[in-house]
Design a protein around this motif. Structure first.
Motif, PDB file in Angstrom:
ATOM      1  N   ASN A  53      16.850 -20.996  31.127  1.00 62.48           N
ATOM      2  CA  ASN A  53      16.336 -20.280  29.953  1.00 62.48           C
ATOM      3  C   ASN A  53      17.425 -19.967  28.928  1.00 62.48           C
ATOM      4  OD1 ASN A  53      13.767 -20.188  31.194  1.00 62.48           O
ATOM      5  ND2 ASN A  53      14.406 -18.403  32.368  1.00 62.48           N
ATOM      6  N   GLY A  54      18.419 -20.866  28.832  1.00 62.90           N
ATOM      7  CA  GLY A  54      19.460 -20.686  27.835  1.00 62.90           C
ATOM      8  C   GLY A  54      20.474 -19.607  28.157  1.00 62.90           C
ATOM      9  N   LYS A  55      20.389 -19.025  29.362  1.00 57.99           N
ATOM     10  CA  LYS A  55      21.332 -17.976  29.741  1.00 57.99           C
ATOM     11  C   LYS A  55      22.618 -18.606  30.250  1.00 57.99           C
ATOM     12  CE  LYS A  55      17.682 -14.711  30.990  1.00 57.99           C
ATOM     13  NZ  LYS A  55      17.050 -13.940  32.092  1.00 57.99           N
ATOM     14  N   GLY A  56      23.734 -18.204  29.681  1.00 59.85           N
ATOM     15  CA  GLY A  56      25.015 -18.772  30.070  1.00 59.85           C
ATOM     16  C   GLY A  56      25.301 -20.034  29.281  1.00 59.85           C
ATOM     17  N   PRO A  57      26.536 -20.227  28.850  1.00 66.39           N
ATOM     18  CA  PRO A  57      26.905 -21.439  28.119  1.00 66.39           C
ATOM     19  C   PRO A  57      26.635 -22.694  28.956  1.00 66.39           C
ATOM     20  CG  PRO A  57      28.662 -19.792  28.061  1.00 66.39           C
ATOM     21  CD  PRO A  57      27.671 -19.323  29.061  1.00 66.39           C
ATOM     22  N   MET A  58      26.356 -23.790  28.283  1.00 66.47           N
ATOM     23  CA  MET A  58      26.062 -25.031  28.978  1.00 66.47           C
ATOM     24  C   MET A  58      27.279 -25.942  28.985  1.00 66.47           C
ATOM     25  SD  MET A  58      23.259 -27.968  28.227  1.00 66.47           S
ATOM     26  CE  MET A  58      23.666 -29.611  28.801  1.00 66.47           C
ATOM     27  N   ILE A  59      27.520 -26.573  30.136  1.00 69.83           N
ATOM     28  CA  ILE A  59      28.583 -27.567  30.293  1.00 69.83           C
ATOM     29  C   ILE A  59      27.941 -28.884  30.703  1.00 69.83           C
ATOM     30  CG2 ILE A  59      30.696 -28.200  31.510  1.00 69.83           C
ATOM     31  CD1 ILE A  59      31.117 -25.213  32.124  1.00 69.83           C
ATOM     32  N   LEU A  60      28.230 -29.947  29.972  1.00 69.56           N
ATOM     33  CA  LEU A  60      27.778 -31.292  30.321  1.00 69.56           C
ATOM     34  C   LEU A  60      28.968 -32.056  30.890  1.00 69.56           C
ATOM     35  CD1 LEU A  60      25.656 -33.585  30.298  1.00 69.56           C
ATOM     36  CD2 LEU A  60      26.433 -34.138  27.978  1.00 69.56           C
ATOM     37  N   LEU A  61      28.889 -32.415  32.177  1.00 68.20           N
ATOM     38  CA  LEU A  61      29.981 -33.110  32.871  1.00 68.20           C
ATOM     39  C   LEU A  61      29.627 -34.580  33.062  1.00 68.20           C
ATOM     40  CD1 LEU A  61      30.925 -30.552  35.699  1.00 68.20           C
ATOM     41  CD2 LEU A  61      32.385 -31.274  33.808  1.00 68.20           C
ATOM     42  N   SER A  62      30.502 -35.468  32.586  1.00 60.93           N
ATOM     43  CA  SER A  62      30.297 -36.910  32.711  1.00 60.93           C
ATOM     44  C   SER A  62      31.360 -37.506  33.634  1.00 60.93           C
ATOM     45  CB  SER A  62      30.346 -37.584  31.338  1.00 60.93           C
ATOM     46  OG  SER A  62      29.323 -37.075  30.495  1.00 60.93           O
ATOM     47  N   HIS A  63      30.922 -38.323  34.556  1.00 67.79           N
ATOM     48  CA  HIS A  63      31.805 -38.871  35.592  1.00 67.79           C
ATOM     49  C   HIS A  63      32.591 -40.082  35.099  1.00 67.79           C
ATOM     50  CE1 HIS A  63      29.145 -42.340  36.204  1.00 67.79           C
ATOM     51  NE2 HIS A  63      28.123 -41.489  36.134  1.00 67.79           N
ATOM     52  N   GLY A  64      33.513 -40.541  35.928  1.00 68.32           N
ATOM     53  CA  GLY A  64      34.304 -41.726  35.626  1.00 68.32           C
ATOM     54  C   GLY A  64      33.575 -43.012  35.986  1.00 68.32           C
ATOM     55  N   TYR A  65      34.080 -44.123  35.477  1.00 67.24           N
ATOM     56  CA  TYR A  65      33.491 -45.431  35.771  1.00 67.24           C
ATOM     57  C   TYR A  65      33.462 -45.675  37.277  1.00 67.24           C
ATOM     58  CZ  TYR A  65      32.823 -50.380  36.351  1.00 67.24           C
ATOM     59  OH  TYR A  65      32.345 -51.596  36.800  1.00 67.24           O
ATOM     60  N   SER A  66      32.322 -46.140  37.767  1.00 64.16           N
ATOM     61  CA  SER A  66      32.022 -46.472  39.164  1.00 64.16           C
ATOM     62  C   SER A  66      32.000 -45.265  40.091  1.00 64.16           C
ATOM     63  CB  SER A  66      32.945 -47.580  39.721  1.00 64.16           C
ATOM     64  OG  SER A  66      34.281 -47.157  39.869  1.00 64.16           O
ATOM     65  N   SER A  67      32.017 -44.053  39.520  1.00 60.28           N
ATOM     66  CA  SER A  67      31.735 -42.860  40.299  1.00 60.28           C
ATOM     67  C   SER A  67      30.312 -42.403  39.939  1.00 60.28           C
ATOM     68  CB  SER A  67      32.766 -41.769  40.018  1.00 60.28           C
ATOM     69  OG  SER A  67      32.616 -40.689  40.913  1.00 60.28           O
ATOM     70  N   THR A  68      29.939 -41.190  40.334  1.00 58.04           N
ATOM     71  CA  THR A  68      28.630 -40.639  39.981  1.00 58.04           C
ATOM     72  C   THR A  68      28.767 -39.130  39.803  1.00 58.04           C
ATOM     73  OG1 THR A  68      27.804 -40.026  42.193  1.00 58.04           O
ATOM     74  CG2 THR A  68      27.549 -42.343  41.548  1.00 58.04           C
ATOM     75  N   SER A  69      27.646 -38.479  39.560  1.00 53.06           N
ATOM     76  CA  SER A  69      27.633 -37.029  39.403  1.00 53.06           C
ATOM     77  C   SER A  69      28.123 -36.295  40.649  1.00 53.06           C
ATOM     78  CB  SER A  69      26.211 -36.557  39.062  1.00 53.06           C
ATOM     79  OG  SER A  69      25.271 -37.026  40.015  1.00 53.06           O
ATOM     80  N   LYS A 122      28.495 -22.626  38.552  1.00 50.16           N
ATOM     81  CA  LYS A 122      27.050 -22.483  38.329  1.00 50.16           C
ATOM     82  C   LYS A 122      26.576 -21.032  38.246  1.00 50.16           C
ATOM     83  CE  LYS A 122      25.697 -22.869  43.203  1.00 50.16           C
ATOM     84  NZ  LYS A 122      24.886 -23.649  44.163  1.00 50.16           N
ATOM     85  N   ASP A 123      27.348 -20.092  38.766  1.00 50.57           N
ATOM     86  CA  ASP A 123      26.914 -18.694  38.682  1.00 50.57           C
ATOM     87  C   ASP A 123      27.021 -18.134  37.269  1.00 50.57           C
ATOM     88  OD1 ASP A 123      26.349 -18.687  41.359  1.00 50.57           O
ATOM     89  OD2 ASP A 123      28.224 -17.724  41.966  1.00 50.57           O
ATOM     90  N   ARG A 124      27.921 -18.725  36.468  1.00 50.91           N
ATOM     91  CA  ARG A 124      28.161 -18.192  35.127  1.00 50.91           C
ATOM     92  C   ARG A 124      27.818 -19.162  34.006  1.00 50.91           C
ATOM     93  NH1 ARG A 124      33.976 -17.875  36.302  1.00 50.91           N
ATOM     94  NH2 ARG A 124      33.218 -19.228  37.963  1.00 50.91           N
ATOM     95  N   TYR A 125      27.635 -20.427  34.345  1.00 52.26           N
ATOM     96  CA  TYR A 125      27.364 -21.452  33.339  1.00 52.26           C
ATOM     97  C   TYR A 125      26.175 -22.296  33.790  1.00 52.26           C
ATOM     98  CZ  TYR A 125      32.076 -20.287  31.764  1.00 52.26           C
ATOM     99  OH  TYR A 125      33.189 -19.613  31.313  1.00 52.26           O
ATOM    100  N   GLN A 126      25.474 -22.836  32.818  1.00 50.70           N
ATOM    101  CA  GLN A 126      24.487 -23.865  33.127  1.00 50.70           C
ATOM    102  C   GLN A 126      25.229 -25.203  33.126  1.00 50.70           C
ATOM    103  OE1 GLN A 126      21.344 -24.807  30.239  1.00 50.70           O
ATOM    104  NE2 GLN A 126      19.872 -24.633  31.906  1.00 50.70           N
ATOM    105  N   VAL A 127      25.288 -25.850  34.276  1.00 49.57           N
ATOM    106  CA  VAL A 127      26.072 -27.071  34.435  1.00 49.57           C
ATOM    107  C   VAL A 127      25.122 -28.256  34.603  1.00 49.57           C
ATOM    108  CG1 VAL A 127      27.899 -28.231  35.724  1.00 49.57           C
ATOM    109  CG2 VAL A 127      27.885 -25.725  35.565  1.00 49.57           C
ATOM    110  N   VAL A 128      25.245 -29.228  33.722  1.00 48.23           N
ATOM    111  CA  VAL A 128      24.436 -30.445  33.794  1.00 48.23           C
ATOM    112  C   VAL A 128      25.342 -31.610  34.189  1.00 48.23           C
ATOM    113  CG1 VAL A 128      22.970 -32.053  32.508  1.00 48.23           C
ATOM    114  CG2 VAL A 128      22.815 -29.594  32.059  1.00 48.23           C
ATOM    115  N   VAL A 129      24.965 -32.291  35.257  1.00 51.66           N
ATOM    116  CA  VAL A 129      25.675 -33.500  35.682  1.00 51.66           C
ATOM    117  C   VAL A 129      24.674 -34.649  35.669  1.00 51.66           C
ATOM    118  CG1 VAL A 129      27.401 -32.267  37.066  1.00 51.66           C
ATOM    119  CG2 VAL A 129      25.261 -32.993  38.135  1.00 51.66           C
ATOM    120  N   TRP A 130      25.182 -35.869  35.554  1.00 51.35           N
ATOM    121  CA  TRP A 130      24.279 -37.012  35.433  1.00 51.35           C
ATOM    122  C   TRP A 130      24.976 -38.280  35.887  1.00 51.35           C
ATOM    123  CZ3 TRP A 130      24.438 -40.728  31.072  1.00 51.35           C
ATOM    124  CH2 TRP A 130      25.582 -40.587  30.274  1.00 51.35           C
TER     125      TRP A 130
END
Length: 258
Positions: free
Chosen positions: A20-36, A47-55
């Motif tokens: 619900n938009g609470k906490g700043p959002m961080i978008l984390l992108s992995h390296g080549y041939s790795s994954t989230s 994750k307790d203080r930020y909304q963390v998106v991995v993909w």
């Protein structure tokens, strides 16, 4: 876990932390041939203080592996990142990544600077100004793709961020090497002096292939913060997770909270 449909290409992503938009959002992108999965330690720490998106980038992990070579590119990857922000209802984010993920984070900023609150660039480089250097890099990327075509997943190296993850087959990685790892121009490196958001440039002390590149980025990006993680290589977050997280959290603490 969720899937984002990008014109028929399904992109795997996960959202951790307060919603619900609470906490700043961080978008984390992995390296080549790795994954989230390479970010599990950072997700747990933040994750307790930020909304963390991995993909998982297209061609990697649990995302789709399109057969059409034209479905892999820097522009499409940047578009995937923008669509992820849209999917989670974020107008802006702290955009971060390691290696190829760091390069794509810079590419995202060059395209959508208004959507970036801050940058965190880990063990990465900004590409090449000189055509000759870029051509040499691209030749290596295409050679890697050819080995993946010929040998399958056995052609992958055993670096730490690669050996901890799983891919269904090597076809997507070959496509990503040709279309995303290979670089078409000097747009990203030429954008460094236009970066006006707080930026963390971090590198493992033993990541010899990226020491000069991170020095260059730190010098070109005005007001950037440089961090060197001792006794760490290319996957600094895996080699020294406590020190890596400490450096990241110290940087995040300097940012204004929404």
């Amino acid at each position: 876990m969720a899937k984002l449909d990008r014109d028929g290409v399904k992109i795997h992503y996960e959202v951790h932390g307060p919603g619900n938009g609470k906490g700043p959002m961080i978008l984390l992108s992995h390296g080549y041939s790795s994954t989230s999965r390479m970010w599990d330690g950072q997700v747990a720490a933040l994750k307790d203080r930020y909304q963390v998106v991995v993909w998982d980038m297209r061609g990697h992990g649990d995302s789709d592996y399109p057969k059409d070579p034209s479905r892999y590119s820097e522009a499409l990857t940047v578009g995937d990142m923008a669509a992820l922000l849209d999917a989670v209802g974020a107008k802006k984010a702290i955009v971060a990544g390691l290696s190829l993920g760091g390069y794509m984070s810079l590419a995202f900023h060059a395209t959508h600077p208004e959507r970036v609150d801050a940058l965190m660039l880990f063990d990465t480089g900004p590409g090449f100004k000189k055509d000759e250097a870029r051509a040499k890099w691209n030749e290596t990327a295409h050679q890697r793709a050819a080995r993946l075509d010929a040998e399958g997943l056995a052609a992958l190296n055993s670096s730490d961020e690669v050996k901890i993850v799983r891919h269904r087959d090597a076809s997507g990685l070959a496509g990503a090497a040709r279309g995303m790892l290979a670089q078409q121009n000097d747009r990203v490196i030429q954008s460094l002096d236009k970066v006006a958001v707080p930026t963390l440039v971090l590198v493992g002390a033993n990541d010899t292939g990226f020491l000069a590149a991170t020095d260059y980025m730190a010098a070109k990006i005005k007001g950037s913060t440089k961090a060197v993680i001792p006794d760490a290589g290319h996957a600094a977050n895996l080699h020294q997770p406590a020190l890596f997280n400490q450096a990241v959290e110290a940087f995040l603490a300097t940012l204004p909270r929404a």
